[in-house]
Write a protein that holds these residues in place. Structure first.
Motif, PDB file in Angstrom:
ATOM      1  N   GLN A  26     -47.888  53.808 -31.539  1.00 46.80           N
ATOM      2  CA  GLN A  26     -47.386  53.338 -32.843  1.00 46.80           C
ATOM      3  C   GLN A  26     -46.091  52.542 -32.711  1.00 46.80           C
ATOM      4  OE1 GLN A  26     -45.123  55.647 -35.327  1.00 46.80           O
ATOM      5  NE2 GLN A  26     -45.185  57.556 -34.176  1.00 46.80           N
ATOM      6  N   LYS A  27     -45.174  53.022 -31.880  1.00 45.97           N
ATOM      7  CA  LYS A  27     -43.887  52.348 -31.763  1.00 45.97           C
ATOM      8  C   LYS A  27     -44.065  50.944 -31.169  1.00 45.97           C
ATOM      9  CE  LYS A  27     -39.153  53.540 -30.565  1.00 45.97           C
ATOM     10  NZ  LYS A  27     -38.269  54.516 -29.942  1.00 45.97           N
ATOM     11  N   ILE A  30     -45.831  48.693 -33.915  1.00 45.52           N
ATOM     12  CA  ILE A  30     -45.014  48.360 -35.088  1.00 45.52           C
ATOM     13  C   ILE A  30     -43.836  47.473 -34.705  1.00 45.52           C
ATOM     14  CG2 ILE A  30     -43.587  49.298 -36.956  1.00 45.52           C
ATOM     15  CD1 ILE A  30     -45.396  51.796 -36.849  1.00 45.52           C
ATOM     16  N   LYS A  31     -43.168  47.812 -33.606  1.00 43.44           N
ATOM     17  CA  LYS A  31     -42.001  47.015 -33.214  1.00 43.44           C
ATOM     18  C   LYS A  31     -42.417  45.589 -32.860  1.00 43.44           C
ATOM     19  CE  LYS A  31     -38.173  48.754 -31.781  1.00 43.44           C
ATOM     20  NZ  LYS A  31     -37.018  49.451 -31.232  1.00 43.44           N
ATOM     21  N   GLU A  44     -45.083  47.898 -40.590  1.00 41.82           N
ATOM     22  CA  GLU A  44     -45.647  49.245 -40.768  1.00 41.82           C
ATOM     23  C   GLU A  44     -46.981  49.170 -41.508  1.00 41.82           C
ATOM     24  OE1 GLU A  44     -41.511  51.841 -40.749  1.00 41.82           O
ATOM     25  OE2 GLU A  44     -42.709  51.789 -42.569  1.00 41.82           O
ATOM     26  N   ASP A  45     -47.035  48.324 -42.541  1.00 40.96           N
ATOM     27  CA  ASP A  45     -48.289  48.173 -43.288  1.00 40.96           C
ATOM     28  C   ASP A  45     -49.380  47.583 -42.396  1.00 40.96           C
ATOM     29  OD1 ASP A  45     -47.121  49.193 -45.504  1.00 40.96           O
ATOM     30  OD2 ASP A  45     -46.757  47.262 -46.492  1.00 40.96           O
ATOM     31  N   SER A  47     -49.623  47.705 -39.238  1.00 39.87           N
ATOM     32  CA  SER A  47     -50.007  48.577 -38.117  1.00 39.87           C
ATOM     33  C   SER A  47     -51.256  49.390 -38.454  1.00 39.87           C
ATOM     34  CB  SER A  47     -48.857  49.508 -37.743  1.00 39.87           C
ATOM     35  OG  SER A  47     -48.646  50.455 -38.757  1.00 39.87           O
ATOM     36  N   GLN A  48     -51.440  49.735 -39.732  1.00 41.74           N
ATOM     37  CA  GLN A  48     -52.643  50.493 -40.121  1.00 41.74           C
ATOM     38  C   GLN A  48     -53.895  49.682 -39.790  1.00 41.74           C
ATOM     39  OE1 GLN A  48     -52.379  51.840 -44.187  1.00 41.74           O
ATOM     40  NE2 GLN A  48     -50.333  52.639 -43.932  1.00 41.74           N
ATOM     41  N   GLU A  49     -53.843  48.406 -40.146  1.00 42.42           N
ATOM     42  CA  GLU A  49     -55.013  47.548 -39.883  1.00 42.42           C
ATOM     43  C   GLU A  49     -55.188  47.310 -38.383  1.00 42.42           C
ATOM     44  OE1 GLU A  49     -56.930  47.181 -42.424  1.00 42.42           O
ATOM     45  OE2 GLU A  49     -55.317  48.206 -43.480  1.00 42.42           O
ATOM     46  N   PHE A  51     -54.494  49.443 -35.956  1.00 43.21           N
ATOM     47  CA  PHE A  51     -55.135  50.624 -35.353  1.00 43.21           C
ATOM     48  C   PHE A  51     -56.619  50.706 -35.719  1.00 43.21           C
ATOM     49  CE2 PHE A  51     -50.811  52.090 -34.473  1.00 43.21           C
ATOM     50  CZ  PHE A  51     -50.996  52.554 -33.182  1.00 43.21           C
ATOM     51  N   ILE A  52     -56.954  50.331 -36.940  1.00 43.48           N
ATOM     52  CA  ILE A  52     -58.370  50.318 -37.340  1.00 43.48           C
ATOM     53  C   ILE A  52     -59.132  49.330 -36.439  1.00 43.48           C
ATOM     54  CG2 ILE A  52     -59.986  49.680 -39.212  1.00 43.48           C
ATOM     55  CD1 ILE A  52     -58.516  52.215 -39.919  1.00 43.48           C
TER      56      ILE A  52
END
Ligand SMILES: [Zn+2]
Lengths: 193, 149
Positions: A26-27, A30-31, A44-45, A47-49, A51-52
């Motif tokens: 995640q880090k 996102i970074k 951050e928003d 990052s959800q997509e 990971f999907i």
């Protein structure tokens, strides 16, 4: 969980593998995304997509590189696409404001600048910097951001970009030259005002 | 050194990769040229800005939000928990439905020229079963009855 175990778990849609994937990467995701987008909230928003996407396309991961390198590629692609979307949206907003002469409209859309101790708005400077970075040709931008913000070595960048070391060196040098042209006057002028 | 030469060597100068002699003369130029020294300050400021941005970290609950999004995307249907009494009654209901089916079938086969009395009795039985067992799954049987009427 080792990398092969993690990949197998993701392929089997195992929740524990998902947890491990998110906690481990995640880090990084996102970074890196934030360096391209210029702010943490959007990253951050996004990052959800990201990971999907990683989960859906894990079966196309050929394991010629490390999982981390492959995740970098997905992150960079997704981030660049998001920047393009934002730029298109920005053009629309500017067009809208061109046709709307209301002063109130402008004050409503300008974010409240945070004033840093030297009296200059940090957020405004960051926007200036990222606007300049986003005007770089895409390959220069990727190489520069991964090197300067993400502290990736030339070798790692070459792997992520699937290119050679001399190409990366050249891209970074040209990016620095371009940015120097774009930024040095803006920032030194900025300081005077 | 002239301003143009200083600017041309600026990247190497800042990286510290300039030849020793060139580096010395660039330094000398810098100390005497307000324009180039302002330029250096501007680029220093960019570097500081990047360093501050690198120090920023994601929010503390972001992993939870990502996992929730993943769960929504890949959620497997959870088995619906049925109350115990329904679980007990289900086989009974199936057995009754089978018996009714057999009864209706045999009635239908005998129904040529026979008054609908028997059929009405069967309907009454089903109504009785339904009201006593609270079973609402007899709809299909009702349809069979309708068709046979
Ligand atoms: Zn000068």
């Amino acid at each position: 969980m080792t990398e092969p175990e993690l990949i197998k778990g993701i392929l089997q849609r195992d929740h524990r593998a998902f947890e491990c994937l998110v906690n481990r990467y995640q880090k990084q995701v996102i970074k890196t995304a934030s360096y391209f987008l210029g702010n943490m909230e959007d990253a951050e928003d996004l990052s959800q997509e990201i990971f999907i996407d990683i989960i859906y396309s894990i079966n196309s991961f050929k394991q010629n590189s490390s999982l981390s390198t492959w995740i970098y590629r997905i992150t960079v692609n997704k981030s660049l696409n998001m920047v393009k979307k934002q730029q298109r949206r920005g053009i629309m907003v500017r067009l809208e404001s061109l046709f709307s002469h209301s002063a109130e409209h402008h004050t409503r859309h300008d974010p409240e600048p945070s004033i840093s101790p030297d009296g200059v708005a940090e957020q405004e400077k960051r926007q200036l910097l990222h606007a300049a970075i986003n005007r770089l040709p895409e390959n220069q931008r990727i190489a520069f951001v991964l090197h300067k913000f993400d502290d990736q070595s030339y070798k790692q960048i070459a792997e992520i970009m699937k290119t050679g070391l001399p190409a990366v060196e050249s891209l970074i040098h040209r990016a620095k030259l371009n940015l120097q042209q774009k930024l040095m006057y803006q920032f030194s002028e900025y300081k005077k005002t | 050194m002239e301003c143009s030469q200083f600017k041309a060597n600026l990247i190497d100068f800042r990286q510290g990769t300039l030849e020793e002699e060139l580096h010395r003369s660039a330094n000398l130029h810098l100390s005497s040229c307000p324009s180039c020294s302002r330029l250096m300050k501007g680029l220093d400021e960019v570097d500081e800005l990047i360093e501050r941005e690198k120090a920023l970290d994601p929010g503390p609950f972001v992993a939870t939000r990502i996992l929730q999004r993943i769960d929504r995307e890949f959620e497997t249907p959870v088995a619906i928990k049925t109350p115990g009494w329904i679980r007990v009654l289900q086989p009974v209901a199936v057995a009754l439905a089978l018996i009714c089916g057999i009864l209706i079938g045999s009635n239908a086969s005998k129904s040529d020229g026979v008054p609908a009395d028997n059929l009405a009795k069967t309907t009454d039985n089903i109504e009785f079963l339904r009201s006593n067992l609270y079973i609402s799954d007899f709809m299909d049987e009702d349809k069979v009855l309708d068709l046979n009427k």
